[in-house]
Design a protein around this motif. Structure first.
Motif: not given
Length: 459
Positions: A86-102
């Motif tokens: 993956l390239k570019g900036r990291i979207r931390y908020a989206q990642r953390i919500v996704g990790c929680c859900t998964l």
């Protein structure tokens, strides 16, 4: 510029920033430390619960190494995919919500499906989330200055170590409720991650230009704008007010960054985790002794099945203390000693294999054998924890490449990539260990049966 009061403790009013007092700075540091501690604790606790529950999740005839395999392979895929492709900036908020859900979904699948394959699928989902989460929080530490980021890594590592104790203790208590109830209760834990991120974690701007005065200091906003842009570029509120950044690291850039880390950081971490998890998943399940009838150990061990979670608890406790070494203010390992934990781990692996197969002490010295295993597993945990926290701390503190120092965005992405890419080393070591653990456990059990010790057959 608008800064959320709950996350920065710095106010922006009529063109000036209000810098917090000394007491405010202490509160910021406490919130930062507690946030990263929670990130490490919650992100890793489900992983530990699953490993501790290995005997309860699979039939007796199924090698426990398959749990370790399903608990690490998806995490390895996550650590390979995100930083390398993956390239570019990291979207931390989206990642953390996704990790929680998964994680939540994965644990529910484990809790409410009795089929072995369904449980393995649930473990895989939780594993992918854990691997992505660990990488994300380590990368998040690089969005702060080096001094603050170094503390963040220390607290995160301490949290991951605490996850071992909390996870092992939780399953020790919850296993009496059964898999469905016990795992189902633990499924709610991941929701702590987004709560801590959105409502507790101070943003990098809160640590900019902190005044040494005991009173509040007003600083013109124009003087801070450039530096705040540099430190908060990974945060969502900054992304909304800055122009889109199209620059990103190429495959050649990433290979250039990885090459010097292969022998210096990755190999020691890979070896430590290979030896460590071969012990935990392949050897520890066979370190069994008759149930003691007297002494302190008799109050802990009530059946042969209690030995395996006990060894896990001993290991996780020592990992916690060693991973907390930096947050406790202890000195880091010198660079030339980073391979030492791996060498010690290998010696411990050989000793424990010998103890399981033929016994280091005579059969009538059961108490001495239990104590010896306790000491060796304690040293194993210390070595593993020291390797983890020291490697990631040193990467966080590395100076940027002079060739990219003129471009702050590239420098940011390089720091995020370097600390994110290292996770491949420990995860691949655990994966190899999970493969080695299956035949190791089987052969050690056969060796015990051959000398008339049948305890491993009763699990």
């Amino acid at each position: 510029m608008s800064v959320e009061p709950h996350s920065t403790a710095a106010l922006h009013t009529e063109g000036v920033f209000v810098i917090p007092s000394i007491a405010g700075k202490k509160r910021l540091s406490l919130k930062l430390g507690f946030s990263f501690f929670l990130f490490g604790l919650i992100n890793n606790v489900l992983y530990v619960i699953i490993l501790s529950a290995a005997l309860d999740l699979v039939p007796p005839s199924t090698p426990k190494g398959i749990i370790a395999f399903c608990n690490i392979t998806p995490a390895l895929i996550a650590k390979l995919g995100w930083p390398y492709f993956l390239k570019g900036r990291i979207r931390y908020a989206q990642r953390i919500v996704g990790c929680c859900t998964l994680s939540f979904i994965g644990m529910l699948v484990v809790a409410f499906h009795e089929s072995l394959y369904s449980r393995l699928l649930g473990i895989c989902l939780a594993s992918f989330s854990s691997g992505l989460g660990e990488m994300t929080f380590l990368q998040l530490s690089t969005t702060y200055s080096r001094s603050v980021g170094g503390r963040s890594v220390g607290y995160f590592a301490s949290g991951t170590g605490a996850a071992g104790i909390v996870g092992a203790f939780m399953w020790w208590e919850l296993r009496g409720l059964g898999v469905s109830t016990g795992v189902g209760i633990s499924a709610v834990l991941p929701f702590i991650l987004p709560l801590a991120y959105f409502f507790l974690l101070p943003r990098p701007a809160a640590f900019m230009h902190q005044s040494s005065s005991a009173s509040y200091t007003l600083v013109p906003a124009d003087d801070l704008e450039t530096e705040i842009d540099d430190d908060m570029s990974a945060q969502d509120d900054v992304e909304s007010r800055q122009p889109k950044v199209t620059v990103s690291l190429s495959a050649a850039d990433k290979w250039r960054l990885v090459k010097p880390m292969l022998l210096k950081y990755m190999l020691p971490l890979f070896c430590v985790y290979t030896f460590e998890y071969t012990i935990n998943q392949g050897v520890a399940p066979t370190l069994l002794y008759p149930v003691p009838s007297h002494g302190l150990i008799s109050r802990i061990i009530h059946s042969v099945r209690d030995y395996y979670p006990l060894w896990q608890l001993v290991y996780q406790t020592t990992v916690f203390f060693s991973r907390s070494s930096i947050s406790l203010g202890l000195k880091t390992l010198p660079a030339h000693l980073l391979p030492a934990p791996a060498i010690i781990q290998f010696v411990i692996l050989l000793l424990l294999v010998f103890e399981s197969a033929v016994g280091l002490l005579p059969e009538d010295h059961q108490g001495g054998s239990i104590f010896l295993v306790f000491v060796l597993i304690s040293i194993e945990g210390i070595c593993g924890g020291l390797a983890y926290v020291n490697v990631f701390y040193r990467i966080n503190q590395e100076q940027p490449d002079p060739a990219s120092a003129h471009n702050p965005e590239i420098t940011k992405q390089e720091r995020e990539f370097k600390i994110g890419s290292i996770g491949f080393a420990d995860s691949s070591g655990i994966l190899l260990a999970s493969i080695l653990a299956v035949p190791t456990e089987i052969e050690l059990c056969r060796a015990q049966v051959a000398r008339g010790k049948y305890l491993c057959r009763g699990l």
